[in-house]
Design a protein around this motif. Structure first.
Motif, PDB file in Angstrom:
ATOM      1  N   ARG A  23      45.525  33.529  37.168  1.00 58.51           N
ATOM      2  CA  ARG A  23      44.461  34.414  36.714  1.00 58.51           C
ATOM      3  C   ARG A  23      44.069  34.022  35.292  1.00 58.51           C
ATOM      4  NH1 ARG A  23      46.836  38.753  33.715  1.00 58.51           N
ATOM      5  NH2 ARG A  23      49.117  38.609  33.736  1.00 58.51           N
ATOM      6  N   ILE A  24      42.783  34.128  34.999  1.00 52.45           N
ATOM      7  CA  ILE A  24      42.291  33.779  33.663  1.00 52.45           C
ATOM      8  C   ILE A  24      42.217  35.049  32.831  1.00 52.45           C
ATOM      9  CG2 ILE A  24      40.374  32.798  32.353  1.00 52.45           C
ATOM     10  CD1 ILE A  24      39.688  31.106  34.721  1.00 52.45           C
ATOM     11  N   GLU A  25      42.916  35.032  31.703  1.00 54.67           N
ATOM     12  CA  GLU A  25      42.925  36.186  30.823  1.00 54.67           C
ATOM     13  C   GLU A  25      41.826  36.061  29.786  1.00 54.67           C
ATOM     14  OE1 GLU A  25      46.824  36.457  29.230  1.00 54.67           O
ATOM     15  OE2 GLU A  25      47.787  36.807  31.165  1.00 54.67           O
ATOM     16  N   GLY A  26      41.619  37.127  29.045  1.00 55.77           N
ATOM     17  CA  GLY A  26      40.622  37.103  27.991  1.00 55.77           C
ATOM     18  C   GLY A  26      39.352  37.824  28.399  1.00 55.77           C
ATOM     19  N   LYS A  27      38.373  37.789  27.514  1.00 58.08           N
ATOM     20  CA  LYS A  27      37.117  38.474  27.746  1.00 58.08           C
ATOM     21  C   LYS A  27      36.331  37.787  28.856  1.00 58.08           C
ATOM     22  CE  LYS A  27      33.201  40.407  25.195  1.00 58.08           C
ATOM     23  NZ  LYS A  27      32.515  40.477  23.883  1.00 58.08           N
ATOM     24  N   ILE A  28      35.902  38.589  29.824  1.00 62.29           N
ATOM     25  CA  ILE A  28      35.215  38.035  30.998  1.00 62.29           C
ATOM     26  C   ILE A  28      33.999  37.194  30.600  1.00 62.29           C
ATOM     27  CG2 ILE A  28      33.816  38.649  33.018  1.00 62.29           C
ATOM     28  CD1 ILE A  28      36.668  38.973  33.621  1.00 62.29           C
ATOM     29  N   GLY A  29      33.199  37.687  29.686  1.00 66.64           N
ATOM     30  CA  GLY A  29      31.955  36.995  29.332  1.00 66.64           C
ATOM     31  C   GLY A  29      32.153  35.639  28.708  1.00 66.64           C
ATOM     32  N   ASP A  30      33.362  35.353  28.199  1.00 63.82           N
ATOM     33  CA  ASP A  30      33.614  34.073  27.522  1.00 63.82           C
ATOM     34  C   ASP A  30      34.191  33.006  28.451  1.00 63.82           C
ATOM     35  OD1 ASP A  30      32.732  35.203  25.179  1.00 63.82           O
ATOM     36  OD2 ASP A  30      34.743  35.808  24.529  1.00 63.82           O
ATOM     37  N   ILE A  31      34.465  33.345  29.699  1.00 63.32           N
ATOM     38  CA  ILE A  31      35.046  32.380  30.641  1.00 63.32           C
ATOM     39  C   ILE A  31      33.970  31.399  31.103  1.00 63.32           C
ATOM     40  CG2 ILE A  31      36.110  32.107  32.916  1.00 63.32           C
ATOM     41  CD1 ILE A  31      37.367  34.877  32.527  1.00 63.32           C
ATOM     42  N   ARG A  32      34.285  30.094  31.071  1.00 61.59           N
ATOM     43  CA  ARG A  32      33.356  29.073  31.557  1.00 61.59           C
ATOM     44  C   ARG A  32      33.679  28.786  33.023  1.00 61.59           C
ATOM     45  NH1 ARG A  32      30.162  26.628  27.891  1.00 61.59           N
ATOM     46  NH2 ARG A  32      30.643  27.097  25.704  1.00 61.59           N
ATOM     47  N   LEU A  33      32.683  28.902  33.887  1.00 61.16           N
ATOM     48  CA  LEU A  33      32.892  28.794  35.323  1.00 61.16           C
ATOM     49  C   LEU A  33      32.965  27.338  35.769  1.00 61.16           C
ATOM     50  CD1 LEU A  33      30.477  31.622  36.499  1.00 61.16           C
ATOM     51  CD2 LEU A  33      32.965  31.701  36.332  1.00 61.16           C
ATOM     52  N   GLN A  34      33.887  27.068  36.702  1.00 63.15           N
ATOM     53  CA  GLN A  34      34.075  25.733  37.259  1.00 63.15           C
ATOM     54  C   GLN A  34      34.112  25.815  38.775  1.00 63.15           C
ATOM     55  OE1 GLN A  34      37.603  23.951  35.625  1.00 63.15           O
ATOM     56  NE2 GLN A  34      37.031  24.374  33.494  1.00 63.15           N
ATOM     57  N   VAL A  35      33.889  24.665  39.435  1.00 64.44           N
ATOM     58  CA  VAL A  35      33.965  24.602  40.894  1.00 64.44           C
ATOM     59  C   VAL A  35      35.364  25.009  41.347  1.00 64.44           C
ATOM     60  CG1 VAL A  35      33.885  23.097  42.921  1.00 64.44           C
ATOM     61  CG2 VAL A  35      32.207  22.817  41.095  1.00 64.44           C
ATOM     62  N   GLY A  36      35.446  25.893  42.303  1.00 61.41           N
ATOM     63  CA  GLY A  36      36.728  26.342  42.822  1.00 61.41           C
ATOM     64  C   GLY A  36      37.236  27.631  42.207  1.00 61.41           C
ATOM     65  N   ASP A  37      36.609  28.097  41.126  1.00 70.15           N
ATOM     66  CA  ASP A  37      37.003  29.388  40.552  1.00 70.15           C
ATOM     67  C   ASP A  37      36.777  30.497  41.576  1.00 70.15           C
ATOM     68  OD1 ASP A  37      37.624  28.167  38.208  1.00 70.15           O
ATOM     69  OD2 ASP A  37      35.956  28.967  37.051  1.00 70.15           O
ATOM     70  N   THR A  38      37.724  31.420  41.673  1.00 72.82           N
ATOM     71  CA  THR A  38      37.607  32.541  42.590  1.00 72.82           C
ATOM     72  C   THR A  38      37.256  33.791  41.796  1.00 72.82           C
ATOM     73  OG1 THR A  38      39.328  31.544  43.964  1.00 72.82           O
ATOM     74  CG2 THR A  38      38.741  33.813  44.440  1.00 72.82           C
ATOM     75  N   LEU A  39      36.134  34.406  42.163  1.00 75.67           N
ATOM     76  CA  LEU A  39      35.639  35.567  41.431  1.00 75.67           C
ATOM     77  C   LEU A  39      35.878  36.835  42.239  1.00 75.67           C
ATOM     78  CD1 LEU A  39      32.106  34.190  40.417  1.00 75.67           C
ATOM     79  CD2 LEU A  39      34.304  33.763  39.305  1.00 75.67           C
ATOM     80  N   LEU A  40      36.260  37.897  41.550  1.00 75.40           N
ATOM     81  CA  LEU A  40      36.310  39.226  42.149  1.00 75.40           C
ATOM     82  C   LEU A  40      35.094  39.974  41.632  1.00 75.40           C
ATOM     83  CD1 LEU A  40      37.848  41.287  43.890  1.00 75.40           C
ATOM     84  CD2 LEU A  40      39.038  42.007  41.814  1.00 75.40           C
ATOM     85  N   LEU A  41      34.197  40.360  42.544  1.00 78.67           N
ATOM     86  CA  LEU A  41      32.905  40.927  42.169  1.00 78.67           C
ATOM     87  C   LEU A  41      32.756  42.358  42.658  1.00 78.67           C
ATOM     88  CD1 LEU A  41      30.657  37.956  43.396  1.00 78.67           C
ATOM     89  CD2 LEU A  41      31.629  38.236  41.115  1.00 78.67           C
ATOM     90  N   GLU A  42      31.954  43.124  41.934  1.00 77.99           N
ATOM     91  CA  GLU A  42      31.430  44.373  42.466  1.00 77.99           C
ATOM     92  C   GLU A  42      29.937  44.182  42.622  1.00 77.99           C
ATOM     93  OE1 GLU A  42      31.211  49.159  41.521  1.00 77.99           O
ATOM     94  OE2 GLU A  42      33.010  47.998  41.066  1.00 77.99           O
ATOM     95  N   THR A  43      29.446  44.389  43.839  1.00 78.87           N
ATOM     96  CA  THR A  43      28.059  44.054  44.127  1.00 78.87           C
ATOM     97  C   THR A  43      27.557  44.886  45.297  1.00 78.87           C
ATOM     98  OG1 THR A  43      26.552  42.214  44.621  1.00 78.87           O
ATOM     99  CG2 THR A  43      28.735  42.139  45.628  1.00 78.87           C
ATOM    100  N   SER A  44      26.392  44.518  45.828  1.00 76.23           N
ATOM    101  CA  SER A  44      25.817  45.277  46.936  1.00 76.23           C
ATOM    102  C   SER A  44      26.362  44.786  48.268  1.00 76.23           C
ATOM    103  CB  SER A  44      24.293  45.137  46.932  1.00 76.23           C
ATOM    104  OG  SER A  44      23.918  43.820  47.305  1.00 76.23           O
ATOM    105  N   GLN A  45      26.164  45.588  49.307  1.00 73.86           N
ATOM    106  CA  GLN A  45      26.631  45.227  50.635  1.00 73.86           C
ATOM    107  C   GLN A  45      25.881  44.031  51.203  1.00 73.86           C
ATOM    108  OE1 GLN A  45      26.409  48.768  53.033  1.00 73.86           O
ATOM    109  NE2 GLN A  45      27.902  49.873  51.797  1.00 73.86           N
ATOM    110  N   ASP A  46      24.709  43.728  50.653  1.00 69.72           N
ATOM    111  CA  ASP A  46      23.927  42.594  51.148  1.00 69.72           C
ATOM    112  C   ASP A  46      24.408  41.258  50.597  1.00 69.72           C
ATOM    113  OD1 ASP A  46      22.244  44.287  52.571  1.00 69.72           O
ATOM    114  OD2 ASP A  46      20.897  44.567  50.853  1.00 69.72           O
ATOM    115  N   PHE A  47      25.267  41.289  49.589  1.00 68.19           N
ATOM    116  CA  PHE A  47      25.668  40.052  48.912  1.00 68.19           C
ATOM    117  C   PHE A  47      26.341  39.075  49.862  1.00 68.19           C
ATOM    118  CE2 PHE A  47      28.354  37.288  46.405  1.00 68.19           C
ATOM    119  CZ  PHE A  47      27.594  37.017  45.281  1.00 68.19           C
ATOM    120  N   VAL A  48      27.247  39.573  50.702  1.00 71.07           N
ATOM    121  CA  VAL A  48      27.996  38.679  51.598  1.00 71.07           C
ATOM    122  C   VAL A  48      27.056  37.944  52.534  1.00 71.07           C
ATOM    123  CG1 VAL A  48      29.713  38.566  53.419  1.00 71.07           C
ATOM    124  CG2 VAL A  48      30.095  40.041  51.454  1.00 71.07           C
TER     125      VAL A  48
END
Length: 588
Positions: free
Chosen positions: A346-371
């Motif tokens: 797991r990546i610690e620290g402030k969410i907004g400062d994380i740089r995204l890379q291929v293969g990163d797994t995100l836990l999201l809160e979103t709409s039911q249409d997202f999937v």
């Protein structure tokens, strides 16, 4: 060659370069190519849009509904639960994975089969003490091989059948490919049985243990107006979570690690939990907790429209190497990132400062249409809802299986064409409420349909302008080359293309070349067409080459080198078998 031929060749080369090196979506690239060919007059509008009315493309679209009906009723889990059983060792486990996966992939979309099998095999491997890394690549390879056994087993088979019907007035039957597909499955399965345990790493996947890919750090605040203020951790029920545990509390400027059960909660406390994605669902159900991530409150969604989703960053994600804040993820996707994990940590620290890379797994809160919207887009490799509020209708699983069986029998017997039987099966899935109309719409992957249909314009232009015939003459150095050598060239060239671009695009580009080669050799085109069909599906070496390989990469904890180690010999085995058997089944 005239200017139309040179223009077509330029467009084809441009598409190949863009597919390999660009982050543009595949459907955008191919639609732009189709538009270019129509605007410049190389193709008429009717010729350019012919792919959208091709029987193979329409069959693929219809079969999405059939596959969705099987998924929604839990038919796949129902079968898997009865076939997996309890393995005695790793080899026995591999065999038990290959058999049901290949059987189901022969009759429904193999990406759907793999998506449904991944969680079942992960749970099964935990009970059996067999690492998922020994099982998930065999799962993907079995789905690929199983899909080659019937005409409806993979979209590539239906695409080539559609080209045969439109270009050569020839059609394949449901089990035409079984003469080669079944031997390939048996030989490939035997290879996996004896060598997968040796060639695959002994490594836990991200979902198999709490500290890996699906381990998240979920931060919540104590609501100052909620009922938890003044209660102890134990009284609040925060010591008895099923999927996570409390790590620490941030109170103003103080950090309280290793908190005891009788620690009193105060308004504004930030609690840090670590656990599986379901931990976030549990915390959402506790009154008095609210997400610490401010982006969640900024989502323009009512509570009943929200859902927790896991998404794995893909190679075409627009914001690679940008911070989450720079990428404006929430604005673009209407989804708030709750946590990020990478390479089993797991990546610690402030969410907004994380740089995204291929293969990163995100836990999201979103709409039911997202999937439904992003499940098959290349922005994400794998998208799945965590708290799906609609459980499978297991009592309708037999109905869905009977519908599938009736479709196969009607098509195989010649009573109906595959398109006709697919139409009826999809209608029955809707009529019997195996799937709702809304979910049927969501499960039709318009991106894939667009990619395939637009790709047809490239093949049509190559044939019309003579580019295919010219390329064929380049490949034929002299007229004395034996047909089986040319067959091997066609197979290997298609196999290389399918590793670096989409399998359907590779098949469509190679189809006119294969037919032109057969014409110049004055032999039957069928062996060459079959070689293109099977080579386009035989993607084992590079995980980016085939969707099912990408799907198992994160959950299995794999690296690209793991695919090369087992995929290269697997490709050699499949290629050798195919090149040897094709002329024996479909004579020159």
């Amino acid at each position: 060659m005239g200017y139309e031929a040179y223009l077509t060749l330029t467009v084809v080369v441009g598409v190949l370069v863009a597919l390999v090196s660009s982050r543009l979506a595949t459907d955008v690239i191919l639609m732009a190519a189709m538009a270019t060919l129509v605007i410049t007059g190389v193709l008429t509008p009717a010729e350019g849009l012919a792919g959208f009315s091709n029987p193979g493309v329409m069959t693929i679209a219809t079969l999405y509904i059939v596959a969705a009906g099987l998924k929604e009723t839990g038919a796949i889990q129902w079968i898997a639960g009865r076939l997996l059983g309890q393995p005695k060792n790793v080899r026995h486990g591999i065999m038990k994975v290959i058999a049901p996966t290949a059987m189901m992939s022969a009759f429904m979309n193999n990406t759907a089969v793999v998506a449904m099998f991944i969680p079942s095999i992960q749970e099964w491997s935990r009970r059996s003490s067999i690492p998922t890394s020994k099982l998930l690549i065999p799962l993907s390879y079995a789905a690929i091989l199983g899909g080659t056994c019937t005409l409806i087993g993979t979209s590539t088979n239906l695409v080539i059948d559609g080209l045969l019907q439109s270009a050569l007035d020839t059609r394949l039957t449901m089990f035409s490919l079984a003469w080669l597909g079944i031997p390939l499955l048996l030989i490939g399965g035997t290879f996996l049985f004896f060598f997968a345990d040796r060639l695959l790493p002994d490594r836990d996947g991200g979902i198999d243990r709490l500290g890996n890919v699906r381990e998240y750090s979920v931060d919540v605040h104590i609501d100052e107006n909620g009922p938890l203020c003044g209660k102890t951790i134990e009284e609040a029920g925060l010591r008895s979570l099923s999927y996570g545990y409390l790590v620490e509390i941030h109170r103003h400027e103080r950090l309280l690690p290793a908190v005891s059960p009788d620690t009193q909660l105060l308004a504004g406390d930030e609690l840090v939990f670590v656990g599986a994605p379901e931990c976030a669902r549990e915390l959402r159900s506790i009154h008095g907790l609210k997400p610490a991530n401010g982006d969640v409150d900024k989502l323009k969604l009512a509570n009943h429209e929200r859902v927790l989703v896991e998404a794995v960053i893909g190679p075409e994600f627009f914001g690679l190497d940008q911070t989450i804040k720079e990428s404006r993820f929430r604005t673009r996707f209407q989804a708030a990132i709750l946590s990020v994990s990478r390479n089993g940590n797991r990546i610690e620290g402030k969410i907004g400062d994380i740089r995204l890379q291929v293969g990163d797994t995100l836990l999201l809160e979103t709409s039911q249409d997202f999937v439904g919207q992003y499940r098959s887009r290349r922005d994400f490799l794998l998208v799945s809802a965590i708290n799906d509020s609609t459980p499978p209708s297991f009592h309708k699983a037999p109905i869905a299986l009977y519908i599938l069986l009736a479709m196969v029998i009607a098509s195989a017997s010649g009573l109906l064409s595959i398109l006709q039987s697919a139409f009826i099966a999809a209608g029955l899935m809707l009529a019997t409420h195996c799937i709702s109309i809304t979910k049927a719409r969501r499960n039709i992957d318009l991106t894939v349909i667009t990619v395939i249909a637009a790709s047809f314009s490239l093949g049509a232009a190559m044939t019309k302008t003579g580019v295919a015939a010219t390329i064929a003459s380049w490949l034929l150095i002299n007229d004395s080359i034996p047909p089986w050598v040319v067959l091997a060239m066609v197979y290997l060239l298609t196999a290389v293309f399918t590793e670096i671009i989409t399998n359907n695009a590779a098949a469509i580009l190679m189809f006119p070349i294969a037919v032109s080669l057969a014409e110049q050799l004055q032999v039957s085109y069928m062996p060459f067409v079959i070689a293109v069909m099977f080579a386009a599906s035989a993607s084992f070496v590079i995980p980016l080459g085939y969707q099912t390989n990408l799907m198992v990469m994160g959950p299995g904890g794999y690296k690209t080198s793991d695919f090369v180690a087992i995929g290269l010999p697997m490709s050699i085995v499949v290629a050798t078998t195919s090149i040897f058997l094709i002329p024996m089944i479909w004579a020159f």
